[in-house]
Structure formats: C-alpha cells, structure tokens
Design a protein around this motif. Structure first.
Motif, PDB file in Angstrom:
ATOM      1  N   HIS A  69     137.719  21.666  21.548  1.00 41.56           N
ATOM      2  CA  HIS A  69     137.024  22.585  22.459  1.00 41.56           C
ATOM      3  C   HIS A  69     136.553  21.857  23.703  1.00 41.56           C
ATOM      4  O   HIS A  69     136.337  20.657  23.688  1.00 41.56           O
ATOM      5  N   MET A  80     132.466  27.971  25.134  1.00 37.95           N
ATOM      6  CA  MET A  80     133.430  26.966  24.698  1.00 37.95           C
ATOM      7  C   MET A  80     134.828  27.555  24.722  1.00 37.95           C
ATOM      8  O   MET A  80     135.034  28.699  24.343  1.00 37.95           O
ATOM      9  N   HIS A 102     134.943  18.312  22.885  1.00 38.14           N
ATOM     10  CA  HIS A 102     134.492  17.950  21.537  1.00 38.14           C
ATOM     11  C   HIS A 102     135.494  18.443  20.499  1.00 38.14           C
ATOM     12  O   HIS A 102     136.285  19.341  20.771  1.00 38.14           O
ATOM     13  N   MET A 104     135.484  20.550  17.433  1.00 36.16           N
ATOM     14  CA  MET A 104     134.610  21.502  16.755  1.00 36.16           C
ATOM     15  C   MET A 104     135.015  21.551  15.288  1.00 36.16           C
ATOM     16  O   MET A 104     136.188  21.751  14.969  1.00 36.16           O
TER      17      MET A 104
HETATM   18 CU   LIG Z   1     133.099  24.036  20.244  1.00 35.16          CU
END
Ligand SMILES: [Cu+2]
Length: 146
Positions: A69, A80, A102, A104
C-alpha cells in the motif's frame, strides 16, 4: 528417463537461482495491541542489479492477507492505495515508512509479539512474467531503529 528428469530439475534450479533480488535493509513490523487486525511492515529496498525489478505483491504465513500500500494525503485526509506494481530501475531505491509505502498485513493468524521475527515474502515478476519470491524476516518493533 532418470537423467532427463535430473537435467530438468537442475535447469529449474538454475532458473530460480538466476534471479537477483534487490537488497533490503531496515526491516521492521510495527507492534500493535493484540486486538488490532491490521498491521504494517516497512523496509528499504535497493536495486543494485543492472536490470529493472518489479514488485507485484507480498504474503506472510503469519497473516491471512498482505498487500503493498501507499498512504496518500489529500486535503488533510489520508487514504491508502494498493500498489499492484512497483518498478525499480537499476540503482533505484524505495523507502517504505509510516505515512508512505507499507506492507499492509491483515487477519493475523496468531498474536504477533514484540521482539519476534515475522516472515514476510515479497513477490517480484521478471520481464518474462515469471514470479520470484524473496523470503524475509521482519523483527516486531515499536519504532524504526535509527
Ligand atoms: Cu495500508
């Protein structure tokens, strides 16, 4: 028949070994209270190879689901977006960090403890469409080490 089979296995092994994964550094999984069902992991990725690398996804044996994400801020509102394909040209670096890119992680299969290492795998796709899995361990921490 046995020789042909052995040759095939050898060729397959060579094909797998030929893929150069980007280098990784600063891996960490952000610790969260046990009732939190979504967690995030971060790292730095550097492509020191002379061919382009394409990150197409992630998975973890410790979670039901993992996605790449990017957090985007628009007029003070964060949302996101899933990144289905991230390309690293030769020499490119990608920094995953809170508020930005990131991994997720959703639906933890067990309690993720502070201080343990969690296996997270990154999936790269080469120019022939073949997928290659990079197995990595992310220590669970409260903050990135500086
Ligand atoms: Cu995320």
């Amino acid at each position: 028949m046995k020789i042909i089979l052995s040759l095939m296995i050898l060729l397959m092994a060579l094909t797998v070994d030929a893929y150069e994964f980007p280098e990784t550094d600063g891996k960490w999984l952000r610790a969260a209270p046990p009732n939190v069902k979504m967690m995030a992991a971060y790292l730095d990725i550097e492509n020191n190879d002379d061919t382009e690398k394409t990150l197409v996804g992630a998975f973890s044996p410790a979670f039901g689901m993992a996605e790449i994400h990017r957090s985007i801020e628009e007029n003070g509102v964060y949302r996101m977006e899933e990144q289905k394909q991230l390309t690293l040209k030769a020499g490119d670096k990608l920094q995953f960090k809170p508020g930005g890119l990131h991994i997720m992680l959703m639906m933890p299969k067990e309690t993720i403890q502070l201080g343990e290492d969690v296996r997270i795998c990154l999936i790269y796709q080469d120019s022939a469409g073949e997928k290659h899995v990079q197995h990595l361990d992310f220590p669970v921490k409260e903050a990135a080490a500086n």
